[in-house]
Design a protein around this motif. Sequence first.
Motif, PDB file in Angstrom:
ATOM      1  N   HIS A 229       0.920  -1.092   0.008  1.00 51.83           N
ATOM      2  CA  HIS A 229       0.079   0.105   0.050  1.00 51.83           C
ATOM      3  C   HIS A 229       0.990   1.508  -0.173  1.00 51.83           C
ATOM      4  O   HIS A 229       0.616   2.222  -0.909  1.00 51.83           O
ATOM      5  CB  HIS A 229      -0.886  -0.034   1.178  1.00 51.83           C
ATOM      6  N   TRP A 230       1.718   1.248   0.771  1.00 54.54           N
ATOM      7  CA  TRP A 230       2.805   2.474   0.898  1.00 54.54           C
ATOM      8  C   TRP A 230       3.486   2.795  -0.505  1.00 54.54           C
ATOM      9  O   TRP A 230       3.433   4.010  -0.880  1.00 54.54           O
ATOM     10  CB  TRP A 230       3.895   2.268   2.076  1.00 54.54           C
ATOM     11  N   ARG A 231       3.954   1.770  -1.011  1.00 51.35           N
ATOM     12  CA  ARG A 231       4.776   1.635  -2.072  1.00 51.35           C
ATOM     13  C   ARG A 231       3.816   2.355  -3.304  1.00 51.35           C
ATOM     14  O   ARG A 231       4.009   3.323  -3.979  1.00 51.35           O
ATOM     15  CB  ARG A 231       5.060   0.319  -2.827  1.00 51.35           C
ATOM     16  N   ARG A 232       2.563   2.004  -3.480  1.00 47.14           N
ATOM     17  CA  ARG A 232       1.785   2.192  -4.456  1.00 47.14           C
ATOM     18  C   ARG A 232       1.251   3.756  -4.258  1.00 47.14           C
ATOM     19  O   ARG A 232       0.856   4.432  -4.881  1.00 47.14           O
ATOM     20  CB  ARG A 232       0.307   1.244  -4.629  1.00 47.14           C
ATOM     21  N   TYR A 233       0.960   4.057  -2.570  1.00 45.31           N
ATOM     22  CA  TYR A 233       0.359   5.316  -2.365  1.00 45.31           C
ATOM     23  C   TYR A 233       1.396   6.260  -2.700  1.00 45.31           C
ATOM     24  O   TYR A 233       1.078   7.494  -3.343  1.00 45.31           O
ATOM     25  CB  TYR A 233      -0.001   5.130  -0.922  1.00 45.31           C
ATOM     26  N   LEU A 234       2.822   6.195  -2.495  1.00 39.00           N
ATOM     27  CA  LEU A 234       3.695   7.141  -2.869  1.00 39.00           C
ATOM     28  C   LEU A 234       3.840   7.366  -4.238  1.00 39.00           C
ATOM     29  O   LEU A 234       4.126   8.419  -4.591  1.00 39.00           O
ATOM     30  CB  LEU A 234       5.025   6.736  -2.031  1.00 39.00           C
ATOM     31  N   GLU A 235       3.546   6.124  -4.951  1.00 40.84           N
ATOM     32  CA  GLU A 235       3.868   6.344  -6.376  1.00 40.84           C
ATOM     33  C   GLU A 235       2.666   7.204  -6.991  1.00 40.84           C
ATOM     34  O   GLU A 235       3.009   8.024  -7.871  1.00 40.84           O
ATOM     35  CB  GLU A 235       3.665   4.836  -6.938  1.00 40.84           C
ATOM     36  N   ARG A 236       1.664   7.018  -6.457  1.00 39.76           N
ATOM     37  CA  ARG A 236       0.190   7.556  -7.158  1.00 39.76           C
ATOM     38  C   ARG A 236      -1.010   7.748  -5.995  1.00 39.76           C
ATOM     39  O   ARG A 236      -1.797   6.961  -6.073  1.00 39.76           O
ATOM     40  CB  ARG A 236      -0.151   6.758  -8.521  1.00 39.76           C
ATOM     41  N   PRO A 237      -0.716   8.846  -5.282  1.00 42.45           N
ATOM     42  CA  PRO A 237      -1.848   9.042  -4.014  1.00 42.45           C
ATOM     43  C   PRO A 237      -3.131   8.943  -4.749  1.00 42.45           C
ATOM     44  O   PRO A 237      -4.174   8.485  -4.038  1.00 42.45           O
ATOM     45  CB  PRO A 237      -1.265  10.159  -3.373  1.00 42.45           C
ATOM     46  N   GLU A 238      -3.305   9.581  -5.971  1.00 49.08           N
ATOM     47  CA  GLU A 238      -4.791   9.765  -6.478  1.00 49.08           C
ATOM     48  C   GLU A 238      -5.462   8.646  -6.705  1.00 49.08           C
ATOM     49  O   GLU A 238      -6.630   8.343  -6.454  1.00 49.08           O
ATOM     50  CB  GLU A 238      -4.700  10.843  -7.487  1.00 49.08           C
ATOM     51  N   ALA A 239      -4.625   7.560  -6.952  1.00 52.27           N
ATOM     52  CA  ALA A 239      -5.259   6.323  -7.208  1.00 52.27           C
ATOM     53  C   ALA A 239      -6.002   5.757  -5.990  1.00 52.27           C
ATOM     54  O   ALA A 239      -7.127   5.016  -5.927  1.00 52.27           O
ATOM     55  CB  ALA A 239      -4.333   5.053  -7.604  1.00 52.27           C
ATOM     56  N   TYR A 240      -5.645   6.172  -4.727  1.00 50.60           N
ATOM     57  CA  TYR A 240      -6.154   5.803  -3.590  1.00 50.60           C
ATOM     58  C   TYR A 240      -7.329   6.793  -3.019  1.00 50.60           C
ATOM     59  O   TYR A 240      -8.531   6.762  -2.574  1.00 50.60           O
ATOM     60  CB  TYR A 240      -5.365   5.739  -2.269  1.00 50.60           C
ATOM     61  N   LEU A 241      -7.005   8.256  -3.360  1.00 47.26           N
ATOM     62  CA  LEU A 241      -7.718   9.396  -2.737  1.00 47.26           C
ATOM     63  C   LEU A 241      -9.005   9.309  -3.488  1.00 47.26           C
ATOM     64  O   LEU A 241     -10.182   9.795  -3.067  1.00 47.26           O
ATOM     65  CB  LEU A 241      -6.952  10.733  -2.915  1.00 47.26           C
TER      66      LEU A 241
END
Length: 245
Positions: A229-241
């Motif tokens: 999750h951290w790896r993906r969030y840092l890469e592309r926060p908007e995908a989570y937000l």
Amino acid sequence: MIVDRIRVHPQLISADDQDEWPWTVPCVRALVGSGIALPAPVTFLVGENGSGKSTVVEAVAEAFGLDSYGGRGGSRYASPRGRSDLGERLRLEYTPRGLAMASGPRAGRRGFFLRAESAMRMMAEKQGRPGYWEERTDLMSHGEGFLTVFESMFRGPGLYVLDEPEAALSFTSSLRLVALLQELGRSGAQVVCATHSPILAATPDAAILEVGEHGIRPTRWQDLAIVDHWRRYLERPEAYLRHLA
Ligand SMILES: Nc1ncnc2c1ncn2[C@@H]1O[C@H](COP(=O)(O)OP(=O)(O)O)[C@@H](O)[C@H]1O
Ligand SMILES: [Mg+2]
């Protein structure tokens, strides 16, 4: 190492108990019977909020005789907090070194417990007391204070039980804590630490136990959901937000 397995004897749990907290928590239930091995001098418990990490680490601290509100072992100044249901019945299986420590005089039972829920109060109460730290942590920032506490309390062979010690720490301070934990593990001490921090969980040579609906199982850092999750969030926060709105 000091403790290499934690378990609860099945005879200590009645049929009625099984429907009651904490025995309804899957990771607590996983301790009944042969229990779980603590595979390395530094072991992390990782899992979602509410998965039972605090319940388990607090019981380990209690069973070893550390101050159950947070603080040292081997101290006459331990706080009179009643034992938890799990702490009362949890059995620590000791290594020979651990057994010598646990069966000797109380003063030899070294270690430290950082209890998440009362960490701030513990820091305010213990500062300047015998066996604690002299530095004025009340004049420091939250993170500086905790790092000072860790640096002065993490000394020598003993059992160090920590519940989310990363809470106040910056990235750089978290790395400092990694170095302290690694050093403890190398020096013959043992660390059992609940964490949500992918930084801490990456401590070299540490073991990771994943806590969840399944109970408790060993896993690897690269397989942890929080790391992904951290790896993906840092890469592309908007995908989570975009899922939050
Ligand atoms: N004293 C208590 N009485 C009843 N339920 C509790 C108590 N303490 C914690 N719980 C419940 O036990 C579960 C595990 O809590 P906890 O160990 O604090 O989880 P974690 O530390 O992994 O976030 C949660 O569902 C929590 O609500
Ligand atoms: Mg917790």
